[in-house]
Write a protein that holds these residues in place. Sequence first.
Motif, mmCIF file in Angstrom:
data_model
loop_
_atom_site.group_PDB
_atom_site.id
_atom_site.type_symbol
_atom_site.label_atom_id
_atom_site.label_comp_id
_atom_site.label_asym_id
_atom_site.label_seq_id
_atom_site.Cartn_x
_atom_site.Cartn_y
_atom_site.Cartn_z
ATOM 1 N N PHE A 3 0.836 -1.192 0.000
ATOM 2 C CA PHE A 3 0.000 0.000 0.000
ATOM 3 C C PHE A 3 0.872 1.243 0.000
ATOM 4 O O PHE A 3 1.839 1.341 0.753
ATOM 5 C CB PHE A 3 -0.905 -0.021 1.230
ATOM 6 N N GLN A 4 0.564 2.204 -0.856
ATOM 7 C CA GLN A 4 1.294 3.455 -0.935
ATOM 8 C C GLN A 4 0.452 4.573 -0.324
ATOM 9 O O GLN A 4 -0.656 4.846 -0.788
ATOM 10 C CB GLN A 4 1.628 3.790 -2.400
ATOM 11 N N CYS A 5 0.981 5.209 0.726
ATOM 12 C CA CYS A 5 0.271 6.294 1.397
ATOM 13 C C CYS A 5 0.819 7.622 0.875
ATOM 14 O O CYS A 5 1.922 8.043 1.236
ATOM 15 C CB CYS A 5 0.456 6.190 2.912
ATOM 16 N N ASN A 6 0.073 8.291 0.005
ATOM 17 C CA ASN A 6 0.544 9.513 -0.640
ATOM 18 C C ASN A 6 0.283 10.758 0.191
ATOM 19 O O ASN A 6 0.929 11.784 -0.007
ATOM 20 C CB ASN A 6 -0.117 9.654 -2.013
ATOM 21 N N SER A 7 -0.683 10.699 1.102
ATOM 22 C CA SER A 7 -0.961 11.821 2.005
ATOM 23 C C SER A 7 -1.518 11.249 3.300
ATOM 24 O O SER A 7 -2.107 10.169 3.314
ATOM 25 C CB SER A 7 -1.950 12.803 1.381
ATOM 26 N N THR A 8 -1.348 11.979 4.384
ATOM 27 C CA THR A 8 -1.801 11.500 5.685
ATOM 28 C C THR A 8 -3.325 11.418 5.721
ATOM 29 O O THR A 8 -4.019 12.371 5.351
ATOM 30 C CB THR A 8 -1.305 12.434 6.800
ATOM 31 N N LEU A 9 -3.823 10.264 6.157
ATOM 32 C CA LEU A 9 -5.261 10.060 6.315
ATOM 33 C C LEU A 9 -5.632 10.307 7.767
ATOM 34 O O LEU A 9 -4.954 9.833 8.673
ATOM 35 C CB LEU A 9 -5.653 8.642 5.910
ATOM 36 N N GLY A 10 -6.735 10.992 7.999
ATOM 37 C CA GLY A 10 -7.187 11.279 9.348
ATOM 38 C C GLY A 10 -7.377 12.770 9.532
ATOM 39 O O GLY A 10 -7.175 13.547 8.595
ATOM 40 N N PRO A 11 -7.775 13.175 10.707
ATOM 41 C CA PRO A 11 -8.029 12.344 11.891
ATOM 42 C C PRO A 11 -9.359 11.601 11.805
ATOM 43 O O PRO A 11 -10.321 12.095 11.225
ATOM 44 C CB PRO A 11 -8.061 13.376 13.030
ATOM 45 N N ILE A 12 -9.377 10.397 12.379
ATOM 46 C CA ILE A 12 -10.603 9.637 12.610
ATOM 47 C C ILE A 12 -10.766 9.539 14.124
ATOM 48 O O ILE A 12 -9.904 8.991 14.808
ATOM 49 C CB ILE A 12 -10.534 8.227 11.998
ATOM 50 N N LEU A 13 -11.869 10.063 14.655
ATOM 51 C CA LEU A 13 -12.095 10.089 16.098
ATOM 52 C C LEU A 13 -12.722 8.792 16.587
ATOM 53 O O LEU A 13 -13.723 8.332 16.038
ATOM 54 C CB LEU A 13 -13.012 11.251 16.489
ATOM 55 N N LEU A 23 -15.163 13.514 27.250
ATOM 56 C CA LEU A 23 -14.979 12.531 26.199
ATOM 57 C C LEU A 23 -13.487 12.216 26.110
ATOM 58 O O LEU A 23 -12.681 13.102 25.813
ATOM 59 C CB LEU A 23 -15.450 13.082 24.852
ATOM 60 N N HIS A 24 -13.125 10.982 26.399
ATOM 61 C CA HIS A 24 -11.750 10.552 26.225
ATOM 62 C C HIS A 24 -11.636 9.984 24.811
ATOM 63 O O HIS A 24 -12.248 8.957 24.495
ATOM 64 C CB HIS A 24 -11.372 9.514 27.278
ATOM 65 N N LEU A 25 -10.875 10.662 23.971
ATOM 66 C CA LEU A 25 -10.862 10.396 22.544
ATOM 67 C C LEU A 25 -9.493 9.948 22.068
ATOM 68 O O LEU A 25 -8.462 10.296 22.652
ATOM 69 C CB LEU A 25 -11.260 11.649 21.767
ATOM 70 N N SER A 26 -9.501 9.185 20.978
ATOM 71 C CA SER A 26 -8.298 8.883 20.223
ATOM 72 C C SER A 26 -8.511 9.370 18.798
ATOM 73 O O SER A 26 -9.564 9.119 18.203
ATOM 74 C CB SER A 26 -8.001 7.382 20.215
ATOM 75 N N ALA A 27 -7.511 10.074 18.267
ATOM 76 C CA ALA A 27 -7.526 10.477 16.860
ATOM 77 C C ALA A 27 -6.542 9.596 16.111
ATOM 78 O O ALA A 27 -5.359 9.520 16.475
ATOM 79 C CB ALA A 27 -7.161 11.943 16.721
ATOM 80 N N LEU A 28 -7.026 8.911 15.083
ATOM 81 C CA LEU A 28 -6.228 7.950 14.322
ATOM 82 C C LEU A 28 -5.729 8.596 13.032
ATOM 83 O O LEU A 28 -6.478 9.329 12.365
ATOM 84 C CB LEU A 28 -7.085 6.726 13.992
ATOM 85 N N PHE A 29 -4.475 8.319 12.677
ATOM 86 C CA PHE A 29 -3.876 8.823 11.440
ATOM 87 C C PHE A 29 -3.132 7.681 10.750
ATOM 88 O O PHE A 29 -2.541 6.819 11.414
ATOM 89 C CB PHE A 29 -2.882 9.952 11.729
ATOM 90 N N ILE A 30 -3.127 7.691 9.424
ATOM 91 C CA ILE A 30 -2.317 6.772 8.627
ATOM 92 C C ILE A 30 -1.420 7.631 7.752
ATOM 93 O O ILE A 30 -1.907 8.432 6.952
ATOM 94 C CB ILE A 30 -3.187 5.842 7.759
ATOM 95 N N ALA A 31 -0.113 7.472 7.918
ATOM 96 C CA ALA A 31 0.845 8.316 7.210
ATOM 97 C C ALA A 31 1.902 7.456 6.534
ATOM 98 O O ALA A 31 2.076 6.272 6.850
ATOM 99 C CB ALA A 31 1.511 9.293 8.179
ATOM 100 N N ALA A 32 2.612 8.053 5.589
ATOM 101 C CA ALA A 32 3.746 7.378 4.973
ATOM 102 C C ALA A 32 4.757 6.996 6.052
ATOM 103 O O ALA A 32 4.892 7.688 7.069
ATOM 104 C CB ALA A 32 4.381 8.276 3.921
ATOM 105 N N ARG A 33 5.496 5.932 5.818
ATOM 106 C CA ARG A 33 6.359 5.332 6.842
ATOM 107 C C ARG A 33 7.320 6.339 7.479
ATOM 108 O O ARG A 33 7.535 6.341 8.673
ATOM 109 C CB ARG A 33 7.131 4.169 6.224
ATOM 110 N N ALA A 188 -10.068 6.937 3.588
ATOM 111 C CA ALA A 188 -9.744 7.986 2.624
ATOM 112 C C ALA A 188 -10.976 8.519 1.909
ATOM 113 O O ALA A 188 -10.930 9.614 1.332
ATOM 114 C CB ALA A 188 -8.745 7.453 1.593
ATOM 115 N N ALA A 189 -12.075 7.772 1.932
ATOM 116 C CA ALA A 189 -13.294 8.227 1.256
ATOM 117 C C ALA A 189 -13.735 9.559 1.841
ATOM 118 O O ALA A 189 -13.961 9.653 3.058
ATOM 119 C CB ALA A 189 -14.397 7.185 1.403
#
Length: 477
Positions: A3-13, A23-33, A188-189
């Motif tokens: 999988f190629q990550c071309n731009s950081t995905l997120g935040p997803i709460l 509210l104790h929250l986590s923000a998720l991100f998917i970024a290039a290595r 990413a949608a």
Amino acid sequence: MSFQCNSTLGPILILDTVVDQKLHLSALFIAARREAVAPVELPDGKVDPVRLADYNDATVWRARFTLPADRPSEYRWNGTTYEVMGDLTGDLRLAYVSCNGEEVGDMDREEAERNAMWERLRGEHRRRPFALMLHGGDQVYADEVTEGNDLSHDWPERIPRDPSRAALDDLRHHLRERFLERYAALYAAPQFAWLGARVPSLMQWDDHDICDGWGSLRRSRTYSPVGQTLFEVARESFLVFQQATTHGDLPARFADPTGQHLGWVIHAPDLRILAPDLRSERTRRQIMGLGGWAMMEAETQRQVRGHTLLMSSVPLLGPRLSLLEALMVVIPRMQKYEDDLRDQWQSRAHRDEWRRMLRLVRDLARRDGHDITAVSGEIHLATRAVMDLGGGLHLNQLVASGIAHRAPPRAWARFLGALSWLGEDPVPEHPIRVARLPGQADRYIAERNYLILQRDDKDWTARWDLETSGMTKALDL
């Protein structure tokens, strides 16, 4: 191919828990290595994301922080301000979705068609914001992740009996990359990403988050080295991508810190959201194991004010599917659907366990003195049912499925509607009735859909948004 990550995905709460009006929250991100992720900015400072999981060419990051649970608020990330409704104390709206994909070819679908109902849900949030987004299972359809590896390519029909350790390690790596690919595509949608950054999510898993029919397949499949490797990777992926956590680091809402089962409960003002895990401990002869039942029994001893939402990924109430299951056994060409029916609470294999759950729900309602609402997905149709719990109390079952999975043929919906006329009463003196959605002539609606649960001055209502028929009138709960 990785999988190629071309731009950081997120935040997803992701909502970790609710404590002391926070509210104790986590923000998720998917970024290039090798790419750093910017901090989350809050009124009282910044929170740097920490590395959660590494893949060939991507890294998953998480930032944990708190926001008020008694008023709207906001946070900033990478130059954008995200408003979060957040108020769980008074009137509120919750969104319920399930079945976000399809078994075959899901990643090849045209984006606007696939995510049409997500776009509708985004419009609803803009009109009147949601406090939480509940995901009832099959957030990802992982059925095709087994393809492309020699050990799993023919899963579950044919699998090697005694694969080498090196081959299993290669399979594990293959599966991890394929799960990443699918989750990243979903996040990413733009329709989902916009909502996911503003509405905290609560997720539970179902079979397609692992593979079609997990737990209802033959033991020779699920307990094989290939089957166990598939489950382990699916579980890791579920924790990383749907819970923003890892094994040994489960948020406080989870009942079992060791993660033997992944059931959880949220206690908010005048609201309990109860989500048992119907997959981790599942076998062909049981839906939940000792841990899952211990969690449910503990909740029967807890005094709770307000309303209980029970998230049962597989519908708790429905027609007499055991008759259909018996018919399939004697018709060879229909036996391929046996696993689908064994997945259900109403299966002959789970009859006693189903009764136990229904009695437990009855006891919950009687202890707290309020109705209980079960919300479910799984069947790719919209429907509802009611069970009389006695003493003027009821269990309302609302099914919203699916938000992206296209509906089955209308003939199947009509068949289930006809089957529902037979009635069902697994617990004496507590009959089950499959009912119509407001304004609908049929008991099962073959349209894509999602559900809105709304509390106004302590009174709860539900509305389905149906792809063709539109928004239903409000149903009093």
